[in-house]
Write a protein that holds these residues in place. Structure first.
Motif, PDB file in Angstrom:
ATOM      1  N   PHE A  25      25.765  27.584  14.426  1.00 23.41           N
ATOM      2  CA  PHE A  25      26.313  26.970  15.618  1.00 23.41           C
ATOM      3  C   PHE A  25      25.589  27.464  16.866  1.00 23.41           C
ATOM      4  O   PHE A  25      25.507  28.671  17.113  1.00 23.41           O
ATOM      5  N   GLU A  66      38.883  30.750  14.987  1.00 22.85           N
ATOM      6  CA  GLU A  66      39.815  30.025  15.867  1.00 22.85           C
ATOM      7  C   GLU A  66      41.060  30.870  16.118  1.00 22.85           C
ATOM      8  O   GLU A  66      41.473  31.638  15.279  1.00 22.85           O
ATOM      9  N   ARG A 120      27.339  32.076  13.359  1.00 22.35           N
ATOM     10  CA  ARG A 120      28.438  31.483  12.607  1.00 22.35           C
ATOM     11  C   ARG A 120      29.489  30.903  13.562  1.00 22.35           C
ATOM     12  O   ARG A 120      29.541  31.253  14.738  1.00 22.35           O
ATOM     13  N   GLN A 121      30.304  30.018  13.012  1.00 25.47           N
ATOM     14  CA  GLN A 121      31.378  29.438  13.819  1.00 25.47           C
ATOM     15  C   GLN A 121      32.377  30.516  14.193  1.00 25.47           C
ATOM     16  O   GLN A 121      32.832  31.285  13.335  1.00 25.47           O
ATOM     17  N   GLU A 140      29.750  26.839   4.679  1.00 25.89           N
ATOM     18  CA  GLU A 140      29.855  27.911   5.673  1.00 25.89           C
ATOM     19  C   GLU A 140      28.632  28.822   5.682  1.00 25.89           C
ATOM     20  O   GLU A 140      28.315  29.444   6.701  1.00 25.89           O
ATOM     21  N   THR A 185      25.486  26.630   7.557  1.00 23.90           N
ATOM     22  CA  THR A 185      25.694  25.956   8.838  1.00 23.90           C
ATOM     23  C   THR A 185      25.748  26.971   9.972  1.00 23.90           C
ATOM     24  O   THR A 185      26.523  27.937   9.903  1.00 23.90           O
TER      25      THR A 185
END
Length: 203
Positions: A193, A203, A199-200, A188, A191
């Protein structure tokens, strides 16, 4: 198969047991299936060194460069990693097999072509290393000689001038089969996006 840190593997290479050639052949066949750019796969070669006298000379070249590097930069390396590297380099001539991956041709000058050149070599190297692990063997890259002594090792091994040594791998059985996962940053944290640093989304 668990992922091994280099520090774990270096000190667990068995310096006394022989490595069967049939096992190496199997691993090399797997490495041949690694991806490569265009015709690069046809340019790849392996040179396996078992002769004790030749290994001793290669080890001496590695030690000369490695010791100089450690004297200058050793304080920047984590203590355990440095100790394991020193253990390997100072016992390199005792390693059963030194595997030298080579590429016919010299490295290109521009970054784009270098990406294809070295990017066609290291997938085979890594595939070879993974294949070794599934068969109870270990390996560690130890190419210090490339800094100052590539030509000396090439002369020693009768490697033609237009052939490049990509690296050098110490190959041996391991004294244990199970290794701890290497300490690495969390996925995390490394990575992103869509754009750098993003960051991601939740959800």
């Amino acid at each position: 198969m668990r992922i091994d840190s280099a520090a774990n593997v270096r000190r667990k290479l068995d310096l006394d047991r022989e490595v069967p050639q049939r096992v190496l052949d199997d691993c090399l066949r797997i490495a041949q299936q690694a991806p490569a750019a265009g015709s690069m796969a046809a340019q790849f070669r392996w040179l396996l060194v078992r002769d004790a006298g030749i290994k001793a000379k290669i080890a001496a070249y590695n030690r000369e460069t490695a010791e100089a590097a450690w004297a200058k930069y050793g304080h920047l390396v984590e203590e355990r990693a440095l100790a394991s590297a020193q253990h390997l380099v100072r016992n390199l001539e005792r390693i059963p097999v030194l595997a030298i991956p080579c590429m016919i041709g010299r490295p290109p000058a521009d970054a784009f072509a270098q990406s294809a050149y070295f990017g066609s070599a290291y997938p085979a190297v890594w595939s070879f290393q993974l294949a070794l692990r599934t068969r109870g063997l270990g390996s560690s890259i130890c190419g210090y000689h490339l800094q100052d002594h590539e030509a000396d090792v090439a002369k020693l091994l009768a490697i033609p001038d237009d052939v490049t040594q990509i690296s050098l791998l110490a190959v041996a059985r391991t004294t244990q089969r199970d290794f701890r996962p290497a300490a690495r940053p969390a996925v995390e944290d490394i990575t992103y996006f869509d754009t750098w640093g993003s960051r991601q989304p939740e959800e």
